[in-house]
Design an enzyme around this catalytic site. Sequence first.
Site, mmCIF file in Angstrom:
data_model
loop_
_atom_site.group_PDB
_atom_site.id
_atom_site.type_symbol
_atom_site.label_atom_id
_atom_site.label_comp_id
_atom_site.label_asym_id
_atom_site.label_seq_id
_atom_site.Cartn_x
_atom_site.Cartn_y
_atom_site.Cartn_z
ATOM 1 N N LEU A 91 0.885 -1.164 0.000
ATOM 2 C CA LEU A 91 0.000 0.000 0.000
ATOM 3 C C LEU A 91 0.917 1.207 0.000
ATOM 4 C CD1 LEU A 91 -2.721 -0.884 2.677
ATOM 5 C CD2 LEU A 91 -3.120 -0.491 0.244
ATOM 6 N N ASP A 92 0.603 2.213 -0.784
ATOM 7 C CA ASP A 92 1.520 3.345 -0.847
ATOM 8 C C ASP A 92 1.481 4.178 0.433
ATOM 9 O OD1 ASP A 92 -0.506 5.415 -1.110
ATOM 10 O OD2 ASP A 92 -0.752 4.797 -3.183
ATOM 11 N N TYR A 93 2.401 5.091 0.534
ATOM 12 C CA TYR A 93 2.621 5.895 1.741
ATOM 13 C C TYR A 93 1.352 6.601 2.201
ATOM 14 C CZ TYR A 93 4.966 9.407 4.703
ATOM 15 O OH TYR A 93 5.363 10.209 5.745
#
Length: 241
Positions: A106-108
């Site tokens: 999952l991205d930042y």
Amino acid sequence: MAERLQKIISQYGIASRRQAEQMILDGQVRLNGAVVDELGTKADPNSDRIEVNGKLLRGDRQPDQVYLLLNKPRGFICTRSDPKGRRTVMDLLPKNFHHLYPVGRLDYDSSGAILLTNDGDLANRLLHPRHHVIKTYMVWVRGNPSHEKLAKWRQGVMLDGKPTLPAKVKVIANEAGNSKIKLEIKEGRNRQIRRVAEHLGLEVLELRRVGIANLTLKDIAPGRYRLLNAQEVEQLYADTN
């Protein structure tokens, strides 16, 4: 029993199978004293001497397989370490789980469900595109998407010269001029949801993954986790046959 080196390395919780493949290609793995650089090489940890970055793998010390579901908050990255010093999902776990690795990312700026394990076989199954594992998201976008845009999202749009797979898209709430969308997809390209939304002219305000296959975030607060039970693990294997 002889198995591919990348599978053995992942079973010991050193790296995911894909990462182990890169370690082999980078010359970080030795088999019986010789550097290995072919991905098809097989070995038996009970009879062969396998070294990864100088560390000996002992056949009698293979760790137990652990499966953990984490509710990742925003502001953390899904890696075991970060050269830039950013916080990782490992910072949310006690040290006895630091041998696990994230399955996918999952991205930042996104939050929600992330699975961590040292079971390289299951991780590889979940990540392989052919298995079409369903992932469920709640996505908040600015404004009210038109029926035409939602239809295109459902049908698939072109990303990097290849159409995305059909998706389930349902607007479940409209609040303060913005929309909350439940989204189910069967693939996980890099930043796929945000890129599709941008392609359709939609601005993503928040993105949260709430389910992976049969797993949900019920009763898991942000930053917390729980261990999977045997039935859940068995079901994940069944979903990826």
